[in-house]
Scaffold this motif. Structure first.
Motif, PDB file in Angstrom:
ATOM      1  N   UNK A   1       0.831  -1.203   0.000  1.00 55.82           N
ATOM      2  CA  UNK A   1       0.000   0.000   0.000  1.00 55.82           C
ATOM      3  C   UNK A   1       0.871   1.261   0.000  1.00 55.82           C
ATOM      4  N   UNK A   2       1.917   1.212   0.840  1.00 54.48           N
ATOM      5  CA  UNK A   2       2.813   2.371   0.921  1.00 54.48           C
ATOM      6  C   UNK A   2       3.529   2.589  -0.408  1.00 54.48           C
ATOM      7  N   UNK A   3       3.965   1.482  -1.034  1.00 51.13           N
ATOM      8  CA  UNK A   3       4.643   1.614  -2.333  1.00 51.13           C
ATOM      9  C   UNK A   3       3.705   2.205  -3.380  1.00 51.13           C
ATOM     10  N   UNK A   4       2.468   1.752  -3.378  1.00 52.56           N
ATOM     11  CA  UNK A   4       1.490   2.279  -4.332  1.00 52.56           C
ATOM     12  C   UNK A   4       1.249   3.763  -4.071  1.00 52.56           C
ATOM     13  N   UNK A   5       1.187   4.132  -2.813  1.00 55.40           N
ATOM     14  CA  UNK A   5       0.991   5.535  -2.458  1.00 55.40           C
ATOM     15  C   UNK A   5       2.193   6.367  -2.875  1.00 55.40           C
ATOM     16  N   UNK A   6       3.395   5.840  -2.649  1.00 54.79           N
ATOM     17  CA  UNK A   6       4.602   6.562  -3.069  1.00 54.79           C
ATOM     18  C   UNK A   6       4.637   6.720  -4.585  1.00 54.79           C
ATOM     19  N   UNK A   7       4.245   5.663  -5.302  1.00 52.23           N
ATOM     20  CA  UNK A   7       4.215   5.731  -6.767  1.00 52.23           C
ATOM     21  C   UNK A   7       3.206   6.787  -7.216  1.00 52.23           C
ATOM     22  N   UNK A   8       2.030   6.793  -6.589  1.00 52.17           N
ATOM     23  CA  UNK A   8       1.013   7.803  -6.921  1.00 52.17           C
ATOM     24  C   UNK A   8       1.528   9.198  -6.636  1.00 52.17           C
ATOM     25  N   UNK A   9       2.234   9.352  -5.536  1.00 51.46           N
ATOM     26  CA  UNK A   9       2.801  10.646  -5.170  1.00 51.46           C
ATOM     27  C   UNK A   9       3.816  11.098  -6.217  1.00 51.46           C
TER      28      UNK A   9
ATOM     29  N   UNK B   1      -3.432  10.587   3.399  1.00 49.20           N
ATOM     30  CA  UNK B   1      -3.296   9.142   3.529  1.00 49.20           C
ATOM     31  C   UNK B   1      -2.021   8.798   4.305  1.00 49.20           C
ATOM     32  N   UNK B   2      -0.925   9.450   3.949  1.00 50.42           N
ATOM     33  CA  UNK B   2       0.340   9.194   4.646  1.00 50.42           C
ATOM     34  C   UNK B   2       0.248   9.587   6.119  1.00 50.42           C
ATOM     35  N   UNK B   3      -0.447  10.677   6.392  1.00 51.35           N
ATOM     36  CA  UNK B   3      -0.621  11.102   7.783  1.00 51.35           C
ATOM     37  C   UNK B   3      -1.428  10.058   8.553  1.00 51.35           C
ATOM     38  N   UNK B   4      -2.457   9.507   7.903  1.00 46.69           N
ATOM     39  CA  UNK B   4      -3.265   8.466   8.546  1.00 46.69           C
ATOM     40  C   UNK B   4      -2.440   7.221   8.814  1.00 46.69           C
TER      41      UNK B   4
END
Length: 111
Positions: free
Chosen positions: A1-9, A96-99
């Motif tokens: 999930x974190x990797x996907x979020x980083x990629x989206x970022x 999302x990252x803060x959550x």
């Protein structure tokens, strides 16, 4: 999930940078067109003062400047929309990252 979020970022950051680049290019084009517009204004003033100038050329210059201005406005509008969309997406990713950070803090407190 974190990797996907980083990629989206990263993707959203890239889009924002591209939009900023487009805005800079459009600002340069606007500057050029403003110069052409000033030239056309001078030409119009000369016509009003009775000086001989090719009216057809003046009309063509005005039409050319207007067409380019409309193109630039449309491009600037699109770039601004992209920039706003990218900023909204970055804001969402930050939330999302803060959550996720809060979840890790709660888990750490349980241990």
């Amino acid at each position: 999930f974190v990797q996907r979020t980083e990629w989206s970022l990263q993707l959203m950051t890239q889009r924002a940078l591209e939009a900023e680049s487009n805005v800079e290019k459009l600002q340069q084009e606007i500057f050029i067109l403003q110069g052409e517009l000033e030239s056309t204004k001078v030409e119009n003033e000369n016509l009003r003062a009775g000086q001989r100038t090719d009216v057809g050329a003046a009309k063509n210059n005005i039409n050319f400047a207007l067409q380019n201005l409309h193109k630039i406005i449309m491009g600037a509008d699109q770039s601004i929309r992209q920039l706003i969309s990218g900023a909204e997406s970055l804001h969402f990713v930050a939330e999302v990252l803060q959550s996720i950070g809060k979840i890790y803090e709660v888990e750490a407190e349980k241990e």
